[in-house]
Design an enzyme around this catalytic site. Sequence first.
Site, PDB file in Angstrom:
ATOM      1  N   GLY A   1       0.832  -1.195   0.000  1.00  8.68           N
ATOM      2  CA  GLY A   1       0.000   0.000   0.000  1.00  8.68           C
ATOM      3  C   GLY A   1       0.872   1.252   0.000  1.00  8.68           C
ATOM      4  O   GLY A   1       2.052   1.207  -0.337  1.00  8.68           O
ATOM      5  N   THR A   2       0.337   2.371   0.405  1.00 10.44           N
ATOM      6  CA  THR A   2       1.010   3.679   0.482  1.00 10.44           C
ATOM      7  C   THR A   2       1.873   3.941  -0.744  1.00 10.44           C
ATOM      8  O   THR A   2       1.362   4.183  -1.820  1.00 10.44           O
ATOM      9  CB  THR A   2       1.839   3.801   1.782  1.00 10.44           C
ATOM     10  OG1 THR A   2       2.739   2.694   1.902  1.00 10.44           O
ATOM     11  CG2 THR A   2       0.904   3.781   2.993  1.00 10.44           C
TER      12      THR A   2
ATOM     13  N   TYR B   1      -5.471  -1.925  -3.454  1.00  8.33           N
ATOM     14  CA  TYR B   1      -4.229  -1.259  -3.831  1.00  8.33           C
ATOM     15  C   TYR B   1      -4.045  -1.235  -5.351  1.00  8.33           C
ATOM     16  O   TYR B   1      -3.198  -0.483  -5.851  1.00  8.33           O
ATOM     17  CB  TYR B   1      -3.019  -1.955  -3.203  1.00  8.33           C
ATOM     18  CG  TYR B   1      -3.029  -2.030  -1.692  1.00  8.33           C
ATOM     19  CD1 TYR B   1      -3.830  -1.193  -0.919  1.00  8.33           C
ATOM     20  CD2 TYR B   1      -2.224  -2.952  -1.031  1.00  8.33           C
ATOM     21  CE1 TYR B   1      -3.831  -1.283   0.465  1.00  8.33           C
ATOM     22  CE2 TYR B   1      -2.217  -3.043   0.350  1.00  8.33           C
ATOM     23  CZ  TYR B   1      -3.031  -2.213   1.099  1.00  8.33           C
ATOM     24  OH  TYR B   1      -3.031  -2.301   2.469  1.00  8.33           O
TER      25      TYR B   1
ATOM     26  N   HIS C   1     -10.938  -6.193   4.234  1.00  8.75           N
ATOM     27  CA  HIS C   1     -10.116  -4.985   4.333  1.00  8.75           C
ATOM     28  C   HIS C   1     -10.659  -3.972   5.339  1.00  8.75           C
ATOM     29  O   HIS C   1      -9.892  -3.242   5.969  1.00  8.75           O
ATOM     30  CB  HIS C   1     -10.005  -4.335   2.957  1.00  8.75           C
ATOM     31  CG  HIS C   1      -8.795  -3.467   2.807  1.00  8.75           C
ATOM     32  ND1 HIS C   1      -8.196  -3.214   1.609  1.00  8.75           N
ATOM     33  CD2 HIS C   1      -8.055  -2.780   3.704  1.00  8.75           C
ATOM     34  CE1 HIS C   1      -7.147  -2.427   1.768  1.00  8.75           C
ATOM     35  NE2 HIS C   1      -7.055  -2.138   3.043  1.00  8.75           N
TER      36      HIS C   1
ATOM     37  N   SER D   1      -9.324  -6.415   8.875  1.00 12.75           N
ATOM     38  CA  SER D   1      -8.499  -5.214   8.948  1.00 12.75           C
ATOM     39  C   SER D   1      -9.391  -4.023   9.265  1.00 12.75           C
ATOM     40  O   SER D   1     -10.532  -3.941   8.773  1.00 12.75           O
ATOM     41  CB  SER D   1      -7.779  -4.988   7.606  1.00 12.75           C
ATOM     42  OG  SER D   1      -6.959  -3.834   7.646  1.00 12.75           O
TER      43      SER D   1
END
Length: 317
Positions: free
Chosen positions: A37-38, A74, A130, A166
């Site tokens: 991610g990110t 993502y 998620h 999550s």
Amino acid sequence: MSSAAAVPRPDTSGAGPISNLKLSDGNEIPVLGYGLGTANFKRGNKAAFNQQIVDNTVMAIKNGYYHLDGAEAYGNEEELGAAIQAAGVARSKLFVTTKTSCRAGESVETAFARSLDKLGLEYVDLYLIHNPFWADADAAPEVHQRKWAEVEAIKASGRARSIGVSNYLVSHLEAILAAAPRHPPVVNQVEYHPYLQHDVDGDAGLLDYCRRHGIAVEAYAPLAAITRAAPGPCDAVYDRLARKYGVPASDVALRWCIDQGIVALTTSSSAERLQGVLARLPTFTLAPDEIREIADAGRLKHYRGFWTAKFAADDRR
């Protein structure tokens, strides 16, 4: 699962400099992971193949990051799969996670089959829902229970070794566990750092609940107090401990999670940084009073970097 469930704890008996955490289903997860991610999150045209993401991930794998954390949201499962193939590391050595976004009108089976196809794998090591926000805030517990039953079917098929969630709060976990599922969640991946400890007025809150029910906590954004929320009250503590142990402050932040038995996710496109983290983290541990000092300093400030639209500005859960 009752409160008597085994609490996940680090198992340092395995080979390699970074230990594993034994999950309550008997499987093990490396306590340090590489996040897709990110920085690796695919922006813009998600249908366009992004070779840079592949290159970053191959570099991470070749530098010893065998725990790979992905998600359909993502937009880079195809790139993650290509990196796994290109890196040449045996599948049995890798720990691969992906997540479902629970799209409206789509079964978990459909989402999982699509993810597996993009990854080019026969199974994943960990499959997560998620977030809980696909359901209305006032949804009946049965709504979450039915969705979880779909995830349990994926585990029963053998295509996901472990399953979890999550961004779930205690109320969401309570809804799932109220049905006494055969396969309860073994992981809850959440944003976790000193400025978001998911407690209220010193109460252990989410982490305590997870530990009492055998749910391992996995931290994303563990460096947020340094990379996103500085300056802040943790700066001086981090800096002092970094000097004491001869490491960067970011290593102290990762160690703060790991020494609490929390899995930490990090990412970088720099081979030098990734190599350095793996080399330095085994060289020190934080003392219990140092862990408490960071936690106490962190409670002087509140910062949430993700899912901010779902929480009030002062909501520390």
